[in-house]
Design a protein around this motif. Structure first.
Motif, PDB file in Angstrom:
ATOM      1  N   LEU A  44       0.831  -1.199   0.000  1.00 44.59           N
ATOM      2  CA  LEU A  44       0.000   0.000   0.000  1.00 44.59           C
ATOM      3  C   LEU A  44       0.871   1.256   0.000  1.00 44.59           C
ATOM      4  O   LEU A  44       0.568   2.236  -0.685  1.00 44.59           O
ATOM      5  N   SER A  45       1.964   1.212   0.741  1.00 44.60           N
ATOM      6  CA  SER A  45       2.898   2.344   0.773  1.00 44.60           C
ATOM      7  C   SER A  45       3.469   2.614  -0.617  1.00 44.60           C
ATOM      8  O   SER A  45       3.570   3.772  -1.041  1.00 44.60           O
ATOM      9  N   LYS A  46       3.836   1.552  -1.335  1.00 44.74           N
ATOM     10  CA  LYS A  46       4.390   1.704  -2.689  1.00 44.74           C
ATOM     11  C   LYS A  46       3.336   2.161  -3.692  1.00 44.74           C
ATOM     12  O   LYS A  46       3.627   2.934  -4.596  1.00 44.74           O
ATOM     13  N   GLU A  47       2.100   1.674  -3.514  1.00 44.18           N
ATOM     14  CA  GLU A  47       1.049   1.949  -4.500  1.00 44.18           C
ATOM     15  C   GLU A  47       0.332   3.281  -4.272  1.00 44.18           C
ATOM     16  O   GLU A  47       0.035   3.996  -5.223  1.00 44.18           O
ATOM     17  N   GLU A  48       0.038   3.596  -3.008  1.00 46.41           N
ATOM     18  CA  GLU A  48      -0.774   4.780  -2.728  1.00 46.41           C
ATOM     19  C   GLU A  48      -0.059   5.832  -1.887  1.00 46.41           C
ATOM     20  O   GLU A  48      -0.627   6.885  -1.630  1.00 46.41           O
ATOM     21  N   GLY A  49       1.127   5.534  -1.446  1.00 43.83           N
ATOM     22  CA  GLY A  49       1.895   6.508  -0.678  1.00 43.83           C
ATOM     23  C   GLY A  49       1.964   6.170   0.804  1.00 43.83           C
ATOM     24  O   GLY A  49       1.111   5.465   1.346  1.00 43.83           O
ATOM     25  N   MET A  50       3.016   6.699   1.421  1.00 41.86           N
ATOM     26  CA  MET A  50       3.253   6.419   2.842  1.00 41.86           C
ATOM     27  C   MET A  50       2.123   6.917   3.723  1.00 41.86           C
ATOM     28  O   MET A  50       1.721   6.232   4.666  1.00 41.86           O
ATOM     29  N   ASN A  51       1.600   8.124   3.439  1.00 45.03           N
ATOM     30  CA  ASN A  51       0.569   8.674   4.306  1.00 45.03           C
ATOM     31  C   ASN A  51      -0.667   7.781   4.347  1.00 45.03           C
ATOM     32  O   ASN A  51      -1.211   7.512   5.422  1.00 45.03           O
ATOM     33  N   VAL A  52      -1.097   7.278   3.208  1.00 42.44           N
ATOM     34  CA  VAL A  52      -2.268   6.399   3.154  1.00 42.44           C
ATOM     35  C   VAL A  52      -1.990   5.104   3.927  1.00 42.44           C
ATOM     36  O   VAL A  52      -2.803   4.652   4.738  1.00 42.44           O
ATOM     37  N   ALA A  53      -0.832   4.505   3.678  1.00 39.12           N
ATOM     38  CA  ALA A  53      -0.493   3.218   4.298  1.00 39.12           C
ATOM     39  C   ALA A  53      -0.371   3.337   5.815  1.00 39.12           C
ATOM     40  O   ALA A  53      -0.940   2.532   6.561  1.00 39.12           O
TER      41      ALA A  53
ATOM     42  N   LYS B 167      -1.215  11.520  11.662  1.00 38.52           N
ATOM     43  CA  LYS B 167      -1.886  12.038  10.467  1.00 38.52           C
ATOM     44  C   LYS B 167      -1.315  13.411  10.096  1.00 38.52           C
ATOM     45  O   LYS B 167      -1.020  13.667   8.921  1.00 38.52           O
ATOM     46  N   GLN B 168      -1.131  14.272  11.075  1.00 39.44           N
ATOM     47  CA  GLN B 168      -0.553  15.596  10.814  1.00 39.44           C
ATOM     48  C   GLN B 168       0.879  15.477  10.299  1.00 39.44           C
ATOM     49  O   GLN B 168       1.275  16.189   9.385  1.00 39.44           O
ATOM     50  N   TYR B 169       1.640  14.573  10.892  1.00 36.28           N
ATOM     51  CA  TYR B 169       3.028  14.364  10.479  1.00 36.28           C
ATOM     52  C   TYR B 169       3.096  13.853   9.036  1.00 36.28           C
ATOM     53  O   TYR B 169       3.957  14.250   8.260  1.00 36.28           O
ATOM     54  N   MET B 170       2.186  12.964   8.676  1.00 35.25           N
ATOM     55  CA  MET B 170       2.214  12.304   7.369  1.00 35.25           C
ATOM     56  C   MET B 170       1.502  13.097   6.267  1.00 35.25           C
ATOM     57  O   MET B 170       1.610  12.746   5.096  1.00 35.25           O
ATOM     58  N   ILE B 171       0.805  14.154   6.611  1.00 35.45           N
ATOM     59  CA  ILE B 171      -0.083  14.827   5.657  1.00 35.45           C
ATOM     60  C   ILE B 171       0.600  15.201   4.340  1.00 35.45           C
ATOM     61  O   ILE B 171       0.019  15.075   3.278  1.00 35.45           O
ATOM     62  N   ASN B 172       1.830  15.635   4.397  1.00 36.01           N
ATOM     63  CA  ASN B 172       2.535  16.030   3.174  1.00 36.01           C
ATOM     64  C   ASN B 172       3.445  14.934   2.627  1.00 36.01           C
ATOM     65  O   ASN B 172       4.143  15.158   1.647  1.00 36.01           O
ATOM     66  N   ASN B 173       3.447  13.787   3.258  1.00 40.70           N
ATOM     67  CA  ASN B 173       4.347  12.723   2.843  1.00 40.70           C
ATOM     68  C   ASN B 173       3.620  11.765   1.908  1.00 40.70           C
ATOM     69  O   ASN B 173       3.077  10.758   2.328  1.00 40.70           O
ATOM     70  N   THR B 174       3.616  12.108   0.638  1.00 41.42           N
ATOM     71  CA  THR B 174       2.934  11.282  -0.359  1.00 41.42           C
ATOM     72  C   THR B 174       3.890  10.345  -1.083  1.00 41.42           C
ATOM     73  O   THR B 174       3.527   9.708  -2.063  1.00 41.42           O
ATOM     74  N   SER B 175       5.111  10.255  -0.581  1.00 43.70           N
ATOM     75  CA  SER B 175       6.129   9.428  -1.225  1.00 43.70           C
ATOM     76  C   SER B 175       5.652   7.988  -1.385  1.00 43.70           C
ATOM     77  O   SER B 175       5.019   7.420  -0.505  1.00 43.70           O
ATOM     78  N   LYS B 176       5.985   7.423  -2.539  1.00 42.91           N
ATOM     79  CA  LYS B 176       5.672   6.017  -2.819  1.00 42.91           C
ATOM     80  C   LYS B 176       6.952   5.191  -2.890  1.00 42.91           C
ATOM     81  O   LYS B 176       6.967   4.113  -3.448  1.00 42.91           O
ATOM     82  N   GLY B 177       8.011   5.725  -2.292  1.00 41.20           N
ATOM     83  CA  GLY B 177       9.306   5.085  -2.419  1.00 41.20           C
ATOM     84  C   GLY B 177       9.728   4.214  -1.257  1.00 41.20           C
ATOM     85  O   GLY B 177      10.844   3.718  -1.233  1.00 41.20           O
ATOM     86  N   LEU B 178       8.850   4.014  -0.277  1.00 41.89           N
ATOM     87  CA  LEU B 178       9.225   3.214   0.897  1.00 41.89           C
ATOM     88  C   LEU B 178       8.715   1.792   0.743  1.00 41.89           C
ATOM     89  O   LEU B 178       7.542   1.562   0.476  1.00 41.89           O
ATOM     90  N   SER B 179       9.622   0.836   0.903  1.00 36.17           N
ATOM     91  CA  SER B 179       9.245  -0.577   0.896  1.00 36.17           C
ATOM     92  C   SER B 179      10.078  -1.319   1.931  1.00 36.17           C
ATOM     93  O   SER B 179      11.163  -0.876   2.292  1.00 36.17           O
TER      94      SER B 179
END
Length: 155
Positions: A53-62, A87-99
């Motif tokens: 989910l982190s790779k597909e939709e981003g860290m914040n979603v996952a 949630k506040q910490y992750m709000i701008n973290n849309t990176s999909k590069g974490l696995s």
């Protein structure tokens, strides 16, 4: 009636009792091992879905999907406590590069807590647009929720 027959009956009864207790505990241990293995499989599945989910939709979603309400993140030598703060910490973290993938999983005998650790890769662009890879070790503590799903309480 002499003392020898009484001692013989007592020893015989004790031996039978010890044997019954041994059999009961050995059966229980086998059942516990099966349950723990099943729970480990649940955790591996959860970790895999979390990473995907982190790779597909981003860290914040996952992270928001898999964090418990009382979850804690350790980031940059700072504790971020609770789902709302995360949630506040992750709000701008849309990176999909974490696995990541766990190298080790263990679950409590009661099946309510588990932990994993392993290696992660974080692929990102630096300020010049160059692709960078940061590698490291992660450690996650999981807690079974009332709905029977696993959520992390420490990452």
């Amino acid at each position: 009636m002499g003392l020898k027959p009484i001692l013989y009956k007592t020893m015989k009864l004790s031996t039978v009792l010890i044997l019954v207790i041994f059999i009961l505990f050995s059966c229980q241990t086998k059942d516990n091992k099966k349950k723990v293995e099943k729970w480990k499989e649940e955790i591996i599945k959860t970790e895999t879905e979390f990473s995907n989910l982190s790779k597909e939709e981003g860290m914040n979603v996952a992270f928001l999907k898999y964090v418990a309400d009382d979850g804690i993140l350790l980031r940059n030598n700072r504790l971020i406590k609770g789902r709302d703060s995360i949630k506040q910490y992750m709000i701008n973290n849309t990176s999909k590069g974490l696995s990541w993938k766990p190298d080790f999983v263990d679950v409590s005998l009661s099946g309510d807590l588990a932990y994993t650790y392993g290696k992660y890769n974080f692929v990102y662009k630096d300020s010049l647009g160059n692709t960078k890879i940061r590698k490291g070790i992660f450690h996650t503590v999981w807690k079974r929720q009332p709905d029977n799903n696993w959520k992390f309480v420490w990452d």
